[in-house]
Design a protein around this motif. Structure first.
Motif, PDB file in Angstrom:
ATOM      1  N   HIS A 173       7.881 -35.496  30.090  1.00  8.78           N
ATOM      2  CA  HIS A 173       8.695 -35.669  31.287  1.00  8.78           C
ATOM      3  C   HIS A 173       9.812 -34.612  31.335  1.00  8.78           C
ATOM      4  CE1 HIS A 173      10.548 -37.662  34.673  1.00  8.78           C
ATOM      5  NE2 HIS A 173      11.706 -37.689  34.023  1.00  8.78           N
ATOM      6  N   SER A 174      10.415 -34.320  30.195  1.00  9.80           N
ATOM      7  CA  SER A 174      11.469 -33.300  30.137  1.00  9.80           C
ATOM      8  C   SER A 174      10.916 -31.939  30.548  1.00  9.80           C
ATOM      9  CB  SER A 174      12.048 -33.202  28.726  1.00  9.80           C
ATOM     10  OG  SER A 174      12.636 -34.408  28.339  1.00  9.80           O
ATOM     11  N   ALA A 175       9.708 -31.627  30.086  1.00  8.18           N
ATOM     12  CA  ALA A 175       9.080 -30.349  30.448  1.00  8.18           C
ATOM     13  C   ALA A 175       8.799 -30.304  31.946  1.00  8.18           C
ATOM     14  CB  ALA A 175       7.786 -30.157  29.656  1.00  8.18           C
ATOM     15  N   SER A 176       8.318 -31.407  32.481  1.00  8.37           N
ATOM     16  CA  SER A 176       8.019 -31.471  33.910  1.00  8.37           C
ATOM     17  C   SER A 176       9.291 -31.325  34.742  1.00  8.37           C
ATOM     18  CB  SER A 176       7.321 -32.796  34.217  1.00  8.37           C
ATOM     19  OG  SER A 176       7.009 -32.885  35.572  1.00  8.37           O
TER      20      SER A 176
ATOM     21  N   ALA B 230       5.349 -28.694  26.693  1.00  5.80           N
ATOM     22  CA  ALA B 230       6.365 -29.487  25.991  1.00  5.80           C
ATOM     23  C   ALA B 230       6.365 -29.142  24.507  1.00  5.80           C
ATOM     24  CB  ALA B 230       6.117 -30.979  26.197  1.00  5.80           C
ATOM     25  N   ALA B 231       5.206 -28.985  23.902  1.00  5.75           N
ATOM     26  CA  ALA B 231       5.116 -28.657  22.479  1.00  5.75           C
ATOM     27  C   ALA B 231       5.581 -27.222  22.219  1.00  5.75           C
ATOM     28  CB  ALA B 231       3.688 -28.853  21.979  1.00  5.75           C
ATOM     29  N   ASP B 232       5.115 -26.266  23.044  1.00  9.46           N
ATOM     30  CA  ASP B 232       5.453 -24.854  22.842  1.00  9.46           C
ATOM     31  C   ASP B 232       6.939 -24.560  23.053  1.00  9.46           C
ATOM     32  OD1 ASP B 232       2.799 -24.439  22.314  1.00  9.46           O
ATOM     33  OD2 ASP B 232       2.374 -23.377  24.196  1.00  9.46           O
ATOM     34  N   PHE B 233       7.573 -25.250  24.009  1.00 10.99           N
ATOM     35  CA  PHE B 233       8.967 -24.978  24.342  1.00 10.99           C
ATOM     36  C   PHE B 233       9.928 -25.966  23.681  1.00 10.99           C
ATOM     37  CE2 PHE B 233       6.700 -22.640  27.539  1.00 10.99           C
ATOM     38  CZ  PHE B 233       7.509 -21.562  27.841  1.00 10.99           C
ATOM     39  N   ASN B 234       9.402 -26.797  22.799  1.00 10.34           N
ATOM     40  CA  ASN B 234      10.196 -27.767  22.024  1.00 10.34           C
ATOM     41  C   ASN B 234      10.952 -28.765  22.902  1.00 10.34           C
ATOM     42  OD1 ASN B 234       9.409 -26.600  19.549  1.00 10.34           O
ATOM     43  ND2 ASN B 234      11.008 -25.036  19.763  1.00 10.34           N
TER      44      ASN B 234
ATOM     45  N   ASP C 176      -0.939 -18.964  32.539  1.00 10.99           N
ATOM     46  CA  ASP C 176      -1.697 -19.295  31.331  1.00 10.99           C
ATOM     47  C   ASP C 176      -2.425 -20.627  31.474  1.00 10.99           C
ATOM     48  OD1 ASP C 176      -0.715 -16.957  30.243  1.00 10.99           O
ATOM     49  OD2 ASP C 176       0.960 -17.952  29.203  1.00 10.99           O
ATOM     50  N   HIS C 177      -2.131 -21.363  32.529  1.00 13.82           N
ATOM     51  CA  HIS C 177      -2.760 -22.661  32.840  1.00 13.82           C
ATOM     52  C   HIS C 177      -2.616 -23.659  31.697  1.00 13.82           C
ATOM     53  CE1 HIS C 177      -4.389 -20.951  36.492  1.00 13.82           C
ATOM     54  NE2 HIS C 177      -4.895 -19.943  35.786  1.00 13.82           N
ATOM     55  N   LEU C 178      -1.440 -23.649  31.071  1.00 12.83           N
ATOM     56  CA  LEU C 178      -1.173 -24.623  30.025  1.00 12.83           C
ATOM     57  C   LEU C 178      -0.804 -25.959  30.667  1.00 12.83           C
ATOM     58  CD1 LEU C 178       0.995 -22.533  27.512  1.00 12.83           C
ATOM     59  CD2 LEU C 178      -1.462 -22.984  27.432  1.00 12.83           C
ATOM     60  N   SER C 179      -1.178 -27.036  30.012  1.00 13.94           N
ATOM     61  CA  SER C 179      -0.832 -28.364  30.518  1.00 13.94           C
ATOM     62  C   SER C 179       0.630 -28.652  30.198  1.00 13.94           C
ATOM     63  CB  SER C 179      -1.726 -29.425  29.883  1.00 13.94           C
ATOM     64  OG  SER C 179      -1.438 -29.528  28.499  1.00 13.94           O
ATOM     65  N   ILE C 180       1.168 -29.688  30.811  1.00 14.03           N
ATOM     66  CA  ILE C 180       2.562 -30.077  30.555  1.00 14.03           C
ATOM     67  C   ILE C 180       2.716 -30.476  29.088  1.00 14.03           C
ATOM     68  CG2 ILE C 180       4.306 -31.848  31.071  1.00 14.03           C
ATOM     69  CD1 ILE C 180       4.223 -29.697  33.153  1.00 14.03           C
ATOM     70  N   GLN C 181       1.701 -31.108  28.507  1.00 13.53           N
ATOM     71  CA  GLN C 181       1.764 -31.491  27.100  1.00 13.53           C
ATOM     72  C   GLN C 181       1.893 -30.239  26.210  1.00 13.53           C
ATOM     73  OE1 GLN C 181      -0.790 -32.385  29.138  1.00 13.53           O
ATOM     74  NE2 GLN C 181      -0.763 -34.604  29.271  1.00 13.53           N
ATOM     75  N   GLU C 182       1.102 -29.223  26.505  1.00 13.81           N
ATOM     76  CA  GLU C 182       1.159 -27.987  25.724  1.00 13.81           C
ATOM     77  C   GLU C 182       2.498 -27.279  25.918  1.00 13.81           C
ATOM     78  OE1 GLU C 182      -3.479 -26.552  25.642  1.00 13.81           O
ATOM     79  OE2 GLU C 182      -2.384 -26.392  27.549  1.00 13.81           O
TER      80      GLU C 182
END
Length: 173
Positions: free
Chosen positions: A146-149, A137-141, A129-135
């Motif tokens: 950094h936690s998402a990465s 992080a928001a989508d997966f709560n 889906d080529h979502l950024s890490i920021q997106e």
């Protein structure tokens, strides 16, 4: 009456010519070629001797053999078999399986699914889906980017580890 030079030359021929002939034979040459090259090597040696350009401490036999080896390489390169490229078509072929991919026991998707549903969703969001890490992080709560990465990295490591273990198991069995 024989001179010292005559005796030296006779000794060189007797001791060094067989060695040179053996070297040239191993390179693919023949006896006549060896005799010609040997004579050229002796002449080069004598010319270097007259000019005082011989390396110190190198025996004449070794120097002449070395010169002969170099001359033989040059001669064999020049007189080697030259085949036109038009005639080579039938001789050179790429094996049929050269471009075949290596056998894969399981598709990569199976390894990603085995890493867990959350990892599958996270990696799908990032790579497909080529979502950024920021997106992500928001989508997966996730609390931070950094936690998402870090979670994405851990998912990739799970997949890599499963592939390594699978390849190891296939290699051993």
């Amino acid at each position: 009456m024989r001179t010292h030079e005559d005796q030296w030359l006779e000794d060189i021929y007797r001791n060094t010519l067989p060695r040179v002939a053996g070297v040239i034979h191993r390179m693919g040459g023949h006896l006549e070629m060896a005799k010609d090259i040997f004579q050229d090597a002796v002449i080069i040696y004598l010319e270097k001797q007259q000019q005082n350009k011989l390396p110190a401490g190198v025996p004449a036999e070794a120097y002449i053999t070395g010169i002969a080896r170099i001359l033989a390489i040059r001669k064999l390169k020049q007189s080697g078999p030259h085949i036109p490229l038009d005639n080579m078509d039938g001789d050179i072929a790429v094996p049929a399986d050269y471009y075949a991919p290596p056998p894969v026991s399981k598709p990569v998707l199976e390894y990603v699914k085995a890493a867990g549903k959350r990892c599958l969703q996270l990696l799908h969001a990032f790579y497909y889906d080529h979502l950024s890490i920021q997106e992500i992080a928001a989508d997966f709560n996730f609390k931070t980017q950094h936690s998402a990465s870090v979670q994405k990295y851990k998912c990739l490591e799970k997949v890599r580890e499963q592939i390594k273990q699978s390849d190891y198991a296939e290699t051993v069995s």
